[in-house]
Design a protein around this motif. Structure first.
Motif, PDB file in Angstrom:
ATOM      1  N   GLU A  36     -18.644  19.749 -13.646  1.00  0.00           N
ATOM      2  CA  GLU A  36     -18.015  20.527 -14.708  1.00  0.00           C
ATOM      3  C   GLU A  36     -18.652  21.910 -14.832  1.00  0.00           C
ATOM      4  O   GLU A  36     -17.956  22.926 -14.944  1.00  0.00           O
ATOM      5  N   VAL A  37     -19.994  21.939 -14.827  1.00  0.00           N
ATOM      6  CA  VAL A  37     -20.684  23.210 -15.007  1.00  0.00           C
ATOM      7  C   VAL A  37     -20.454  24.138 -13.821  1.00  0.00           C
ATOM      8  O   VAL A  37     -20.115  25.313 -13.976  1.00  0.00           O
ATOM      9  N   TYR A  38     -20.635  23.615 -12.617  1.00  0.00           N
ATOM     10  CA  TYR A  38     -20.591  24.481 -11.445  1.00  0.00           C
ATOM     11  C   TYR A  38     -19.205  25.060 -11.182  1.00  0.00           C
ATOM     12  O   TYR A  38     -19.095  26.158 -10.635  1.00  0.00           O
ATOM     13  N   THR A  39     -18.153  24.344 -11.524  1.00  0.00           N
ATOM     14  CA  THR A  39     -16.813  24.862 -11.258  1.00  0.00           C
ATOM     15  C   THR A  39     -16.135  25.455 -12.485  1.00  0.00           C
ATOM     16  O   THR A  39     -15.271  26.321 -12.346  1.00  0.00           O
ATOM     17  N   GLN A  40     -16.520  25.014 -13.686  1.00  0.00           N
ATOM     18  CA  GLN A  40     -15.782  25.413 -14.881  1.00  0.00           C
ATOM     19  C   GLN A  40     -16.580  26.273 -15.860  1.00  0.00           C
ATOM     20  O   GLN A  40     -15.974  26.946 -16.695  1.00  0.00           O
ATOM     21  N   LEU A  96     -25.217  26.140  -2.383  1.00  0.00           N
ATOM     22  CA  LEU A  96     -24.688  26.840  -3.554  1.00  0.00           C
ATOM     23  C   LEU A  96     -23.811  25.891  -4.372  1.00  0.00           C
ATOM     24  O   LEU A  96     -22.597  26.007  -4.438  1.00  0.00           O
ATOM     25  N   GLY A  97     -24.466  24.929  -5.007  1.00  0.00           N
ATOM     26  CA  GLY A  97     -23.786  23.918  -5.791  1.00  0.00           C
ATOM     27  C   GLY A  97     -24.359  22.558  -5.467  1.00  0.00           C
ATOM     28  O   GLY A  97     -25.447  22.439  -4.906  1.00  0.00           O
ATOM     29  N   GLY A  98     -23.636  21.513  -5.797  1.00  0.00           N
ATOM     30  CA  GLY A  98     -24.149  20.173  -5.537  1.00  0.00           C
ATOM     31  C   GLY A  98     -23.041  19.231  -5.134  1.00  0.00           C
ATOM     32  O   GLY A  98     -21.920  19.313  -5.640  1.00  0.00           O
ATOM     33  N   GLY A  99     -23.332  18.369  -4.199  1.00  0.00           N
ATOM     34  CA  GLY A  99     -22.319  17.412  -3.784  1.00  0.00           C
ATOM     35  C   GLY A  99     -21.231  18.054  -2.956  1.00  0.00           C
ATOM     36  O   GLY A  99     -21.364  19.152  -2.452  1.00  0.00           O
ATOM     37  N   ASP A 100     -20.092  17.365  -2.844  1.00  0.00           N
ATOM     38  CA  ASP A 100     -19.055  17.824  -1.931  1.00  0.00           C
ATOM     39  C   ASP A 100     -17.831  18.416  -2.618  1.00  0.00           C
ATOM     40  O   ASP A 100     -16.926  18.908  -1.955  1.00  0.00           O
ATOM     41  N   THR A 101     -17.781  18.376  -3.920  1.00  0.00           N
ATOM     42  CA  THR A 101     -16.604  18.902  -4.600  1.00  0.00           C
ATOM     43  C   THR A 101     -16.944  20.025  -5.566  1.00  0.00           C
ATOM     44  O   THR A 101     -16.089  20.455  -6.336  1.00  0.00           O
ATOM     45  N   ILE A 102     -18.149  20.523  -5.520  1.00  0.00           N
ATOM     46  CA  ILE A 102     -18.549  21.507  -6.527  1.00  0.00           C
ATOM     47  C   ILE A 102     -19.301  22.682  -5.917  1.00  0.00           C
ATOM     48  O   ILE A 102     -20.188  23.261  -6.526  1.00  0.00           O
ATOM     49  N   MET A 103     -18.981  23.067  -4.689  1.00  0.00           N
ATOM     50  CA  MET A 103     -19.541  24.279  -4.112  1.00  0.00           C
ATOM     51  C   MET A 103     -18.927  25.491  -4.817  1.00  0.00           C
ATOM     52  O   MET A 103     -17.711  25.564  -5.005  1.00  0.00           O
TER      53      MET A 103
END
Length: 327
Positions: free
Chosen positions: A93-97, A127-134
């Protein structure tokens, strides 16, 4: 010889080809570079220093290298950590929104300073975390991260790239003070990554390097994704790897385990410029594939010990990553 700084009297761990350890040693620095290493007696007779730092009873070592961490984690590493998988949801939520460029700038400075406090002068940060939040919807976020690192004075390899198929993914910015939501395609994330490479790779005397990333494809993805999406993901991984080869960039992936390296080898993702993080529960033939291709592994022992999940390191990195140089 005139030098700027002389570190003297400490035990010098050189890490040179002979792996010398020099008791009562000295290191001379001029114009930001080490120009002489030896015993305190030898170096003291050779140089005149504007600044002398007495290091008796201390160890003088090269800067350490942290080979795996996630940009962004440094500011939210303790939020919801005891709520099962809630922390990973928060990251998404934070990284994309909810993370303007100022977030990435502040987090980069914090993470760089935390690294420096522990003797780490070079780090790899996704630059982000995991696979859906770059955070690769716009180059402004990577630029903010790189500026933060440059100002602290450390070195950083920043891994950028697309999220795993399917696309588009939903992102938001806050330029007007209110969230503006928009969809981001694979093509937009690749274009963003290319612009980041063009603007930042090998800049600031080589202190900023850019790597390319595509998320790991594991057995559960092949089993659970719609066949068309899985085929697209395989093709995208190959496109990202090809671009990395074309530009001479490191290609990295985070979270290999239990057979996924076999798949990576079949897709042509391994090689001397490939860095794979975590890599737990590997089979013997996968270890052979890594060795034969000269692929590098970033071991994360303390992160993996934190949790028994397959991607436990993502939860435990805490902005630094506990990464160790691998084979």
């Amino acid at each position: 010889m005139q030098v700027d700084t002389l570190l003297t009297g400490g035990t010098v761990v050189t890490m040179d080809p002979q792996r010398r350890v020099i008791d009562a040693g000295a290191v001379a620095v001029a114009a930001g570079k080490i120009v002489a290493i030896g015993t305190a007696h030898e170096i003291g007779a050779q140089v005149q220093a504007a600044e002398v730092i007495e290091c008796a009873g201390k160890i003088i070592i090269p800067g350490l290298i942290d080979v795996h961490a996630h940009a962004g984690h440094g500011l939210i590493k303790s939020i919801g950590m005891h709520g099962d998988d809630r922390w990973e949801d928060i990251c998404g939520e934070v990284y994309t929104q909810a993370s303007p460029p100022e977030f990435w700038y502040a987090e980069a400075r914090l993470a760089a300073l935390e690294r420096l406090r522990f003797g780490v002068t070079t780090g790899v940060s996704l630059l982000g975390g995991g696979d859906t939040i770059m955070r690769t919807d716009d180059p402004a976020y990577a630029a903010a991260h790189c500026r933060g690192v440059v100002e602290v004075g450390t070195r950083s390899m920043v891994a950028v790239g697309p999220t795993r198929a399917p696309h588009p993914r939903l992102y938001a910015d806050w330029e007007t003070g209110e969230p503006r939501h928009y969809e981001v395609s694979f093509e937009q994330q690749m274009q963003t990554s290319r612009e980041i490479v063009q603007a930042w790779h090998d800049t600031h005397e080589g202190r900023i390097q850019i790597a390319m990333l595509y998320p790991v494809l594991r057995d559960e993805h092949e089993e659970e994704m719609p066949p068309a999406d899985y085929a697209t993901a395989c093709q995208q991984a190959q496109l990202v790897r090809a671009y990395a080869r074309e530009r001479g960039l490191v290609f990295t992936q985070d979270g290999h385990w239990r057979g996924s390296i076999r798949r990576a080898e079949k897709l042509g993702l391994l090689g001397a410029e490939t860095l794979l993080s975590h890599c737990i529960d590997l089979h013997a033939d996968e270890i052979d594939l890594v060795a034969a291709s000269d692929t590098k592994i970033a071991h994360n022992p303390s992160a993996n010990a934190f949790d028994h999940g397959p991607l436990s390191g993502d939860r435990a990195d805490g902005g630094r990553g506990n990464g160790c140089a691998g084979i």
